[in-house]
Scaffold this motif. Structure first.
Motif, PDB file in Angstrom:
ATOM      1  N   MET A 183       0.833  -1.197   0.000  1.00  0.00           N
ATOM      2  CA  MET A 183       0.000   0.000   0.000  1.00  0.00           C
ATOM      3  C   MET A 183       0.876   1.258   0.000  1.00  0.00           C
ATOM      4  O   MET A 183       2.075   1.180   0.141  1.00  0.00           O
ATOM      5  N   ALA A 184       0.233   2.395  -0.119  1.00  0.00           N
ATOM      6  CA  ALA A 184       0.954   3.654  -0.316  1.00  0.00           C
ATOM      7  C   ALA A 184       1.224   4.407   0.984  1.00  0.00           C
ATOM      8  O   ALA A 184       0.482   4.302   1.950  1.00  0.00           O
ATOM      9  N   THR A 185       2.294   5.192   0.945  1.00  0.00           N
ATOM     10  CA  THR A 185       2.560   6.163   2.002  1.00  0.00           C
ATOM     11  C   THR A 185       1.981   7.484   1.517  1.00  0.00           C
ATOM     12  O   THR A 185       2.342   7.971   0.439  1.00  0.00           O
ATOM     13  N   VAL A 186       1.049   8.049   2.296  1.00  0.00           N
ATOM     14  CA  VAL A 186       0.339   9.265   1.923  1.00  0.00           C
ATOM     15  C   VAL A 186       0.722  10.384   2.883  1.00  0.00           C
ATOM     16  O   VAL A 186       0.623  10.229   4.102  1.00  0.00           O
ATOM     17  N   LEU A 187       1.161  11.504   2.317  1.00  0.00           N
ATOM     18  CA  LEU A 187       1.454  12.694   3.110  1.00  0.00           C
ATOM     19  C   LEU A 187       0.215  13.571   3.119  1.00  0.00           C
ATOM     20  O   LEU A 187      -0.226  14.038   2.065  1.00  0.00           O
ATOM     21  N   ALA A 188      -0.383  13.759   4.301  1.00  0.00           N
ATOM     22  CA  ALA A 188      -1.588  14.580   4.461  1.00  0.00           C
ATOM     23  C   ALA A 188      -1.188  15.931   5.045  1.00  0.00           C
ATOM     24  O   ALA A 188      -0.728  16.009   6.186  1.00  0.00           O
ATOM     25  N   VAL A 189      -1.336  16.998   4.252  1.00  0.00           N
ATOM     26  CA  VAL A 189      -0.920  18.335   4.656  1.00  0.00           C
ATOM     27  C   VAL A 189      -2.163  19.214   4.809  1.00  0.00           C
ATOM     28  O   VAL A 189      -2.818  19.556   3.823  1.00  0.00           O
ATOM     29  N   ASP A 190      -2.496  19.545   6.047  1.00  0.00           N
ATOM     30  CA  ASP A 190      -3.678  20.369   6.321  1.00  0.00           C
ATOM     31  C   ASP A 190      -3.513  20.989   7.696  1.00  0.00           C
ATOM     32  O   ASP A 190      -3.060  20.315   8.620  1.00  0.00           O
ATOM     33  N   ASP A 191      -3.877  22.263   7.825  1.00  0.00           N
ATOM     34  CA  ASP A 191      -3.765  22.910   9.134  1.00  0.00           C
ATOM     35  C   ASP A 191      -4.869  22.464  10.085  1.00  0.00           C
ATOM     36  O   ASP A 191      -4.810  22.756  11.274  1.00  0.00           O
ATOM     37  N   SER A 192      -5.855  21.737   9.593  1.00  0.00           N
ATOM     38  CA  SER A 192      -6.937  21.238  10.435  1.00  0.00           C
ATOM     39  C   SER A 192      -6.628  19.810  10.897  1.00  0.00           C
ATOM     40  O   SER A 192      -6.556  18.884  10.084  1.00  0.00           O
ATOM     41  N   MET A 193      -6.459  19.651  12.215  1.00  0.00           N
ATOM     42  CA  MET A 193      -6.191  18.325  12.750  1.00  0.00           C
ATOM     43  C   MET A 193      -7.346  17.372  12.456  1.00  0.00           C
ATOM     44  O   MET A 193      -7.137  16.197  12.181  1.00  0.00           O
ATOM     45  N   SER A 194      -8.578  17.881  12.481  1.00  0.00           N
ATOM     46  CA  SER A 194      -9.730  17.004  12.241  1.00  0.00           C
ATOM     47  C   SER A 194      -9.729  16.464  10.806  1.00  0.00           C
ATOM     48  O   SER A 194     -10.096  15.315  10.573  1.00  0.00           O
ATOM     49  N   ILE A 195      -9.287  17.266   9.849  1.00  0.00           N
ATOM     50  CA  ILE A 195      -9.202  16.784   8.454  1.00  0.00           C
ATOM     51  C   ILE A 195      -8.105  15.726   8.345  1.00  0.00           C
ATOM     52  O   ILE A 195      -8.298  14.677   7.712  1.00  0.00           O
ATOM     53  N   ARG A 196      -6.961  15.976   8.973  1.00  0.00           N
ATOM     54  CA  ARG A 196      -5.880  14.975   8.940  1.00  0.00           C
ATOM     55  C   ARG A 196      -6.343  13.670   9.582  1.00  0.00           C
ATOM     56  O   ARG A 196      -6.063  12.579   9.074  1.00  0.00           O
ATOM     57  N   GLN A 197      -7.090  13.773  10.670  1.00  0.00           N
ATOM     58  CA  GLN A 197      -7.607  12.574  11.330  1.00  0.00           C
ATOM     59  C   GLN A 197      -8.603  11.840  10.436  1.00  0.00           C
ATOM     60  O   GLN A 197      -8.598  10.611  10.376  1.00  0.00           O
ATOM     61  N   MET A 198      -9.447  12.598   9.750  1.00  0.00           N
ATOM     62  CA  MET A 198     -10.427  11.989   8.840  1.00  0.00           C
ATOM     63  C   MET A 198      -9.711  11.232   7.721  1.00  0.00           C
ATOM     64  O   MET A 198     -10.122  10.127   7.352  1.00  0.00           O
ATOM     65  N   ILE A 199      -8.647  11.814   7.194  1.00  0.00           N
ATOM     66  CA  ILE A 199      -7.866  11.146   6.148  1.00  0.00           C
ATOM     67  C   ILE A 199      -7.297   9.829   6.689  1.00  0.00           C
ATOM     68  O   ILE A 199      -7.357   8.794   6.028  1.00  0.00           O
ATOM     69  N   LYS A 200      -6.785   9.863   7.934  1.00  0.00           N
ATOM     70  CA  LYS A 200      -6.251   8.645   8.552  1.00  0.00           C
ATOM     71  C   LYS A 200      -7.336   7.592   8.750  1.00  0.00           C
ATOM     72  O   LYS A 200      -7.112   6.411   8.496  1.00  0.00           O
ATOM     73  N   VAL A 201      -8.508   8.033   9.204  1.00  0.00           N
ATOM     74  CA  VAL A 201      -9.610   7.109   9.456  1.00  0.00           C
ATOM     75  C   VAL A 201     -10.071   6.434   8.156  1.00  0.00           C
ATOM     76  O   VAL A 201     -10.405   5.253   8.143  1.00  0.00           O
ATOM     77  N   VAL A 202     -10.044   7.185   7.062  1.00  0.00           N
ATOM     78  CA  VAL A 202     -10.484   6.640   5.771  1.00  0.00           C
ATOM     79  C   VAL A 202      -9.399   5.765   5.128  1.00  0.00           C
ATOM     80  O   VAL A 202      -9.678   4.660   4.656  1.00  0.00           O
TER      81      VAL A 202
END
Length: 121
Positions: free
Chosen positions: A1-20
């Motif tokens: 699987m892939a390593t994804v870099l999630a860049v966002d100043d919103s912690m909740s958006i970064r968490q949502m990306i992790k959850v998905v």
């Protein structure tokens, strides 16, 4: 699987990306702004970058322009994830080197499908 870099100043958006993406087997590296994203991209060698547009320190467009000058990252897909839906901004993102665009709020299945397509995972 892939390593994804999630860049966002919103912690909740970064968490949502992790959850998905986490349960699908992707590894998520988090960054809170464009400058942090650049630093982590240099050390983490991501297969995909997901970035917000409007962030403090360095915005997503500036980060993309800089990423595209780095030989090791020139072919890495970059997905904009933003509340912005203006066509002019989308064109600027494409010109800077963005691969695709998803408007927030996003549907989890939409993000998963796009990430799978871009990483062929």
């Amino acid at each position: 699987m892939a390593t994804v870099l999630a860049v966002d100043d919103s912690m909740s958006i970064r968490q949502m990306i992790k959850v998905v993406l986490g349960p699908a087997g992707h590894t998520i590296i988090e960054a809170e702004d464009g400058a942090d994203g650049l630093a982590k991209a240099k050390s983490g060698a991501p297969h995909l970058v997901i970035t917000d547009l409007n962030m403090p320190v360095m915005n997503g467009l500036e980060m993309i322009k800089t990423l595209r000058t780095m030989p090791a990252l020139t072919g890495v897909p970059i997905l904009f994830l933003s509340t912005e839906s203006d066509e002019g901004i989308k064109q600027q993102a494409k010109a800077a080197g963005a691969t695709g665009w998803i408007t927030k709020p996003f549907k989890p299945e939409q993000l998963l499908a796009v990430v799978s397509k871009l990483t062929r995972a």
